[in-house]
Design an enzyme around this catalytic site. Structure first.
Site, PDB file in Angstrom:
ATOM      1  N   LYS A   1       1.225  -1.263   0.012  1.00 27.46           N
ATOM      2  CA  LYS A   1      -0.211   0.036  -0.125  1.00 27.46           C
ATOM      3  C   LYS A   1       1.061   1.393  -0.072  1.00 27.46           C
ATOM      4  O   LYS A   1       2.203   0.583   1.060  1.00 27.46           O
ATOM      5  CB  LYS A   1      -0.887  -0.009   1.157  1.00 27.46           C
ATOM      6  CG  LYS A   1      -2.209   1.117   1.412  1.00 27.46           C
ATOM      7  CD  LYS A   1      -2.662   1.343   2.641  1.00 27.46           C
ATOM      8  CE  LYS A   1      -3.508   2.149   2.513  1.00 27.46           C
ATOM      9  NZ  LYS A   1      -3.186   3.591   2.745  1.00 27.46           N
TER      10      LYS A   1
ATOM     11  N   PRO B   1       4.723   8.114   0.535  1.00 26.99           N
ATOM     12  CA  PRO B   1       4.835   7.235  -0.229  1.00 26.99           C
ATOM     13  C   PRO B   1       6.033   6.744  -0.938  1.00 26.99           C
ATOM     14  O   PRO B   1       7.115   7.244  -0.495  1.00 26.99           O
ATOM     15  CB  PRO B   1       4.562   8.567  -1.676  1.00 26.99           C
ATOM     16  CG  PRO B   1       3.649   9.318  -1.487  1.00 26.99           C
ATOM     17  CD  PRO B   1       4.456   9.540   0.462  1.00 26.99           C
ATOM     18  N   SER B   2       6.387   5.914  -1.399  1.00 28.74           N
ATOM     19  CA  SER B   2       7.479   5.133  -2.282  1.00 28.74           C
ATOM     20  C   SER B   2       8.218   3.934  -0.490  1.00 28.74           C
ATOM     21  O   SER B   2       9.654   4.765  -1.248  1.00 28.74           O
ATOM     22  CB  SER B   2       8.426   5.768  -3.360  1.00 28.74           C
ATOM     23  OG  SER B   2       7.478   6.957  -4.589  1.00 28.74           O
ATOM     24  N   ARG B   3       7.402   4.239   0.278  1.00 27.04           N
ATOM     25  CA  ARG B   3       8.484   3.874   1.453  1.00 27.04           C
ATOM     26  C   ARG B   3       9.301   4.567   1.554  1.00 27.04           C
ATOM     27  O   ARG B   3       9.953   3.912   2.131  1.00 27.04           O
ATOM     28  CB  ARG B   3       9.152   2.303   1.252  1.00 27.04           C
ATOM     29  CG  ARG B   3       7.669   0.915   0.827  1.00 27.04           C
ATOM     30  CD  ARG B   3       7.424   0.929   1.916  1.00 27.04           C
ATOM     31  NE  ARG B   3       6.270  -0.062   2.037  1.00 27.04           N
ATOM     32  CZ  ARG B   3       5.206   0.002   1.384  1.00 27.04           C
ATOM     33  NH1 ARG B   3       4.439   1.217   1.177  1.00 27.04           N
ATOM     34  NH2 ARG B   3       4.337  -0.897   1.162  1.00 27.04           N
ATOM     35  N   LEU B   4       9.172   6.024   1.132  1.00 28.92           N
ATOM     36  CA  LEU B   4      10.499   6.574   2.389  1.00 28.92           C
ATOM     37  C   LEU B   4       9.206   7.756   3.146  1.00 28.92           C
ATOM     38  O   LEU B   4       9.193   9.018   3.003  1.00 28.92           O
ATOM     39  CB  LEU B   4      10.237   8.156   1.107  1.00 28.92           C
ATOM     40  CG  LEU B   4      11.290   7.765  -0.564  1.00 28.92           C
ATOM     41  CD1 LEU B   4      11.464   8.427  -1.165  1.00 28.92           C
ATOM     42  CD2 LEU B   4      12.918   6.911   0.486  1.00 28.92           C
TER      43      LEU B   4
END
Length: 214
Positions: A11, A191-194
């Site tokens: 997600k 977002p983007s696991r950042l």
């Protein structure tokens, strides 16, 4: 379960962000702010937390417990002192607490030392528990092996008879622990696991605020 199905579960977190400028100077106040927002978001049992302890066997042991109070010194929960977590804390009086509020894409992680609360504090909290929970504290020999559920039903009947028509006192083996934090981390999904990670760390009796890489 096919590993490819697990690998494809993901997600992207997009609800909010978190910076050092966003947070309050005191981590207890910041926790209170986020907790109130979790309640407003109707998170189911926002006080549910994973309490992780270190066992005599050297392995970490985790379980979900309910936070019952936050005071100026730490985070309080109540349990059976003879339970596995109680045995762990007798040997290694340290713990980690983890809150996960999925609806807000947030996590809070707390690391600290642990001490028992005073008997007066345990008595005060026990006195406001529902009567069923009070009786249950006498019935359950938490973490001990039992043969079947009938054992619990039979013991409950005995305890109900023992305390019929009178207040239920606190069992001597039941009470509270206070986790005194040395580190508190607030995690906001991005977002983007950042992800955003802001950590409060006790240094020279003051809280130092740091940003961590995701």
């Amino acid at each position: 379960m096919a590993s490819t199905k697990l690998a494809n579960l993901r997600k992207d977190y997009t609800l909010n962000g978190l910076s050092k400028q966003d947070v309050l100077e005191n981590p207890f106040k910041q926790f209170e702010k986020w907790f109130e927002e979790a309640q407003s978001a109707e998170v189911i049992e926002p006080n549910g937390m994973v309490v992780s302890t270190l066992g005599e066997d050297g392995y970490p042991h985790g379980r979900v417990v309910l936070l019952k109070e936050v005071d100026s010194a730490g985070f309080l929960f109540y349990t059976n002192y003879n339970s596995h977590k109680g045995a762990d804390l007798n040997i290694h009086p340290v713990a980690s607490l983890t809150f996960w509020w999925a609806e807000l894409e947030r996590q809070v992680r707390i690391i600290g030392t642990v001490e028992k609360v005073t008997e007066a504090e345990s008595d005060a909290y026990f006195s406001i528990r529902p009567r069923g929970s009070q009786l249950g504290a006498w019935v359950s020999e938490q973490s001990q092996i039992i043969e079947n559920r009938a054992f619990l039903s039979e013991k409950l009947a005995q305890i109900e008879q023992k305390f019929a028509e009178k207040p239920v006192p606190r069992p001597p083996h039941w009470g509270g622990y206070r986790v005194i934090p040395k580190e508190i981390e607030f995690w906001q999904g991005r977002p983007s696991r950042l992800h955003d990670r802001i950590r409060y760390r006790m240094e020279n009796d003051n809280w130092k605020i740091e940003r961590l890489s995701p």
